[in-house]
Design an enzyme around this catalytic site. Structure first.
Site, PDB file in Angstrom:
ATOM      1  N   GLU A   1       0.805  -1.215   0.000  1.00 49.64           N
ATOM      2  CA  GLU A   1       0.000   0.000   0.000  1.00 49.64           C
ATOM      3  C   GLU A   1       0.844   1.273   0.000  1.00 49.64           C
ATOM      4  O   GLU A   1       0.331   2.357  -0.261  1.00 49.64           O
ATOM      5  CB  GLU A   1      -0.945  -0.009   1.206  1.00 49.64           C
TER       6      GLU A   1
ATOM      7  N   ASP B   1     -11.158  -6.703  -2.683  1.00 52.27           N
ATOM      8  CA  ASP B   1     -12.098  -7.819  -2.593  1.00 52.27           C
ATOM      9  C   ASP B   1     -13.497  -7.247  -2.397  1.00 52.27           C
ATOM     10  O   ASP B   1     -13.669  -6.035  -2.281  1.00 52.27           O
ATOM     11  CB  ASP B   1     -11.726  -8.757  -1.432  1.00 52.27           C
TER      12      ASP B   1
END
Length: 236
Positions: A12, A198
């Site tokens: 990230e 997701d």
């Protein structure tokens, strides 16, 4: 203008750190803070670690040691909006805890005692993010409610309950509300930028492992485009 940028995991923040110039590093309490220049702005990037406590520690240290004018939380999230696909982006319109319940004392579900029910990002940061959206190409981005809790959500029953409590929720993750709460306490503007890894369902563990790098890249790209849109005179 100095901007603090917080991501929980290496994928990230890796693209942001790789794009920085004049970088220098300092480690405090086991957390690395990398100061330098990114997209023409002075920034401090840190990988906080996963969860609300880790995020709170990193945010407090970032604000106390580096005094940023604003904080951006970047990273991945589980999606709750049918129109979004893995890799698409949610910009926080507000941020809430989804795993807090002190309703017995008259608070809203998700509201921590003695805290606001929702943490609202700085309008100028959201405005800059919306300008950045136009440069994302095929990646779709929306504004929406982002909810935070110390759980990876992959249970449809729990997802159903969360949506009953927060019907407008666009995404959930594990750090944003903690970062927002610390920023609220210190009076530091913030925004949360999350790319979907997701869809918060039974497939989420597999999807997350497969798509975290993609989500991290898209979120990092969005942050860099946001930085380019920021006017140093807009800080407020």
């Amino acid at each position: 203008m100095k901007i603090g940028i917080i991501g929980a995991m290496e994928p990230e923040v890796a693209h942001l750190i790789a794009a920085m110039t004049n970088a220098s590093s300092q480690t405090i309490a086991g957390i690395e803070f990398i100061a330098g220049t990114l997209a023409g702005k002075d920034v401090v990037v840190t990988r906080s670690g996963i969860g609300k406590v880790a995020a709170s520690i990193a945010t407090t240290l970032l604000i106390e040691k580096y005094a940023p004018d604003a904080v951006i939380n970047t990273g991945s999230a589980g999606g709750f909006v049918d129109s979004l696909s893995i890799g698409d982006i949610v910009i926080s319109s507000e941020v809430r805890h989804h795993d807090v319940d002190v309703t017995a004392f008259g608070y809203e579900i998700g509201q921590m005692a003695q805290q606001p029910a929702a943490f609202i990002p700085a309008p100028y940061l959201v405005e800059a993010a919306n300008k950045a959206i136009k440069q994302l190409g095929e990646v779709k981005a929306i504004e929406g409610l982002i909810c935070t809790g110390d759980s990876f959500i992959c249970d449809p029953v729990r997802t159903k309950t969360m949506l009953e409590h927060f019907p407008t929720m666009a995404a959930c993750e594990m750090e944003g509300a903690a970062i927002a709460q610390v920023c609220h306490q210190f009076g530091v503007p913030f925004v949360v930028i999350r790319s979907l890894s997701d869809n918060a369902n039974n497939d989420s563990p597999v999807d997350f492992d497969s798509y975290i790098v993609k989500a991290g890249y898209h979120s990092a790209l969005m942050v860099m485009l946001l930085l380019e849109q920021l006017d140093p005179n807009s800080v407020k």
